[in-house]
Design a protein around this motif. Sequence first.
Motif, PDB file in Angstrom:
ATOM      1  N   LEU A  71       7.652   7.197 -10.678  1.00 27.61           N
ATOM      2  CA  LEU A  71       8.362   8.096 -11.397  1.00 27.61           C
ATOM      3  C   LEU A  71       7.700   8.987 -11.886  1.00 27.61           C
ATOM      4  CD1 LEU A  71      11.014   8.445 -13.156  1.00 27.61           C
ATOM      5  CD2 LEU A  71      10.316   6.775 -14.834  1.00 27.61           C
ATOM      6  N   TYR A  72       7.842  10.190 -11.526  1.00 30.87           N
ATOM      7  CA  TYR A  72       7.170  11.509 -11.957  1.00 30.87           C
ATOM      8  C   TYR A  72       7.874  12.395 -13.054  1.00 30.87           C
ATOM      9  CZ  TYR A  72       4.752  15.945 -11.700  1.00 30.87           C
ATOM     10  OH  TYR A  72       4.139  17.160 -12.113  1.00 30.87           O
ATOM     11  N   LEU A  73       7.557  12.293 -14.270  1.00 34.75           N
ATOM     12  CA  LEU A  73       8.123  13.284 -15.216  1.00 34.75           C
ATOM     13  C   LEU A  73       7.722  14.605 -15.089  1.00 34.75           C
ATOM     14  CD1 LEU A  73       8.520  10.459 -17.798  1.00 34.75           C
ATOM     15  CD2 LEU A  73      10.287  10.882 -16.353  1.00 34.75           C
ATOM     16  N   HIS A  74       8.252  15.488 -14.828  1.00 33.34           N
ATOM     17  CA  HIS A  74       7.572  16.894 -14.609  1.00 33.34           C
ATOM     18  C   HIS A  74       8.003  17.628 -15.898  1.00 33.34           C
ATOM     19  CE1 HIS A  74       6.084  20.313 -12.254  1.00 33.34           C
ATOM     20  NE2 HIS A  74       7.153  20.945 -12.553  1.00 33.34           N
ATOM     21  N   THR A  75       8.960  17.210 -16.615  1.00 36.30           N
ATOM     22  CA  THR A  75       9.305  17.932 -17.811  1.00 36.30           C
ATOM     23  C   THR A  75       8.241  18.452 -18.587  1.00 36.30           C
ATOM     24  OG1 THR A  75      10.963  16.211 -17.939  1.00 36.30           O
ATOM     25  CG2 THR A  75      10.930  17.707 -19.880  1.00 36.30           C
ATOM     26  N   GLY A  76       8.293  19.873 -18.988  1.00 34.30           N
ATOM     27  CA  GLY A  76       7.453  20.340 -19.997  1.00 34.30           C
ATOM     28  C   GLY A  76       6.006  20.865 -19.157  1.00 34.30           C
ATOM     29  N   VAL A  77       5.964  20.994 -17.963  1.00 32.51           N
ATOM     30  CA  VAL A  77       4.800  21.112 -17.237  1.00 32.51           C
ATOM     31  C   VAL A  77       4.386  22.882 -17.185  1.00 32.51           C
ATOM     32  CG1 VAL A  77       3.514  21.465 -14.946  1.00 32.51           C
ATOM     33  CG2 VAL A  77       4.511  19.510 -15.853  1.00 32.51           C
ATOM     34  N   GLN A  78       3.221  23.284 -17.742  1.00 32.25           N
ATOM     35  CA  GLN A  78       3.044  24.572 -17.683  1.00 32.25           C
ATOM     36  C   GLN A  78       1.621  24.860 -16.927  1.00 32.25           C
ATOM     37  OE1 GLN A  78       3.718  26.661 -21.575  1.00 32.25           O
ATOM     38  NE2 GLN A  78       4.452  24.688 -22.343  1.00 32.25           N
ATOM     39  N   ARG A  79       1.606  25.858 -16.276  1.00 33.93           N
ATOM     40  CA  ARG A  79       0.592  26.058 -15.425  1.00 33.93           C
ATOM     41  C   ARG A  79      -1.062  26.338 -16.465  1.00 33.93           C
ATOM     42  NH1 ARG A  79      -0.547  31.550 -11.440  1.00 33.93           N
ATOM     43  NH2 ARG A  79      -2.421  30.615 -10.591  1.00 33.93           N
ATOM     44  N   ILE A 142      18.394  12.488 -16.519  1.00 33.30           N
ATOM     45  CA  ILE A 142      18.006  10.995 -16.771  1.00 33.30           C
ATOM     46  C   ILE A 142      19.194  10.008 -16.373  1.00 33.30           C
ATOM     47  CG2 ILE A 142      17.285   9.496 -18.414  1.00 33.30           C
ATOM     48  CD1 ILE A 142      15.308  11.588 -17.698  1.00 33.30           C
ATOM     49  N   ASP A 143      20.276  10.729 -16.658  1.00 35.79           N
ATOM     50  CA  ASP A 143      21.436   9.513 -16.361  1.00 35.79           C
ATOM     51  C   ASP A 143      21.476   9.132 -14.737  1.00 35.79           C
ATOM     52  OD1 ASP A 143      22.560   9.405 -18.654  1.00 35.79           O
ATOM     53  OD2 ASP A 143      24.192  10.662 -18.380  1.00 35.79           O
ATOM     54  N   TYR A 144      20.999  10.134 -13.900  1.00 34.57           N
ATOM     55  CA  TYR A 144      20.994   9.939 -12.327  1.00 34.57           C
ATOM     56  C   TYR A 144      19.821   9.043 -12.191  1.00 34.57           C
ATOM     57  CZ  TYR A 144      23.951  14.032 -12.214  1.00 34.57           C
ATOM     58  OH  TYR A 144      24.949  15.175 -12.471  1.00 34.57           O
ATOM     59  N   LEU A 145      18.991   8.895 -13.028  1.00 37.93           N
ATOM     60  CA  LEU A 145      17.717   8.121 -12.753  1.00 37.93           C
ATOM     61  C   LEU A 145      18.174   6.725 -12.658  1.00 37.93           C
ATOM     62  CD1 LEU A 145      14.339   7.810 -12.474  1.00 37.93           C
ATOM     63  CD2 LEU A 145      14.496   7.701 -14.962  1.00 37.93           C
ATOM     64  N   GLU A 158      10.466  10.764 -25.588  1.00 35.23           N
ATOM     65  CA  GLU A 158      11.478  11.459 -26.438  1.00 35.23           C
ATOM     66  C   GLU A 158      11.767  13.000 -26.054  1.00 35.23           C
ATOM     67  OE1 GLU A 158      14.695  11.139 -28.881  1.00 35.23           O
ATOM     68  OE2 GLU A 158      13.170   9.722 -28.486  1.00 35.23           O
ATOM     69  N   PHE A 159      10.511  13.564 -25.600  1.00 39.36           N
ATOM     70  CA  PHE A 159      10.607  15.180 -25.376  1.00 39.36           C
ATOM     71  C   PHE A 159      11.495  15.238 -23.813  1.00 39.36           C
ATOM     72  CE2 PHE A 159       6.725  13.999 -22.835  1.00 39.36           C
ATOM     73  CZ  PHE A 159       6.896  14.775 -21.867  1.00 39.36           C
ATOM     74  N   VAL A 160      11.275  14.368 -23.121  1.00 38.29           N
ATOM     75  CA  VAL A 160      12.087  14.322 -21.880  1.00 38.29           C
ATOM     76  C   VAL A 160      13.783  14.254 -22.124  1.00 38.29           C
ATOM     77  CG1 VAL A 160      12.413  13.179 -19.419  1.00 38.29           C
ATOM     78  CG2 VAL A 160      10.245  13.435 -20.403  1.00 38.29           C
TER      79      VAL A 160
END
Length: 204
Positions: A71-79, A142-145, A158-160
């Motif tokens: 389960l990879y949470l990509h939310t909030g990634v910045q280079r 998230i609902d689709y998860l 929480e931030f996700v």
Amino acid sequence: MCPPPISESDQEQLISKLEIFKIHGRDKRGFKILRIVAKNFPGRVLSVQILKKYLEEKVYPRLARKPFSVLYLHTGVQRSENFLGISALRSVYDSIPVNVKDNLRAVYFVHPGLQARLFLATFGRFFFDGGLYGKLRYVNRIDYLWEHVRRTEVEIPEFVIDHDEDLEYRPMMDYGLESDHPRVYGAPAVDSPAVSTYSMRCIS
């Protein structure tokens, strides 16, 4: 300005403290889950070699014997903050033991964003073998998860959840056509007809 280097032991402690990698819960096929919170990744201070060492000692041994999902949470990634770079990712991927790769059943990629989709569609098959690429599942909400993962067994930061709620009000964020900086929900999505705001993160 680059932050000062930190010791190997401090880097390993930081990985554990931030809970970037956590094995807990199961998907609906009964496979245990490796949760990865990408936003927590200290890309500016973490050595790729230390990361690979940590995975080899702390994570891979727990995934070597039975099937599992990621389960990879990509939310909030910045280079500039929490992304190692493509070559580093490839180096980490190449170091994964064969038996662990064979046990991987699915990668649930939450909040992929336009740039991640474009990159993977264009270069995914070249950077990663076809086996991994074919196991990738994009999850926009998230609902689709919960169609794939047991809801009561996996902790979502929480931030996700907050970002997911933002997407309900501002769906164009999914496609990189709107800034993801905070704004009043009732305000216009685009400030001026002649000027559009883009979220152009690398792989975000």
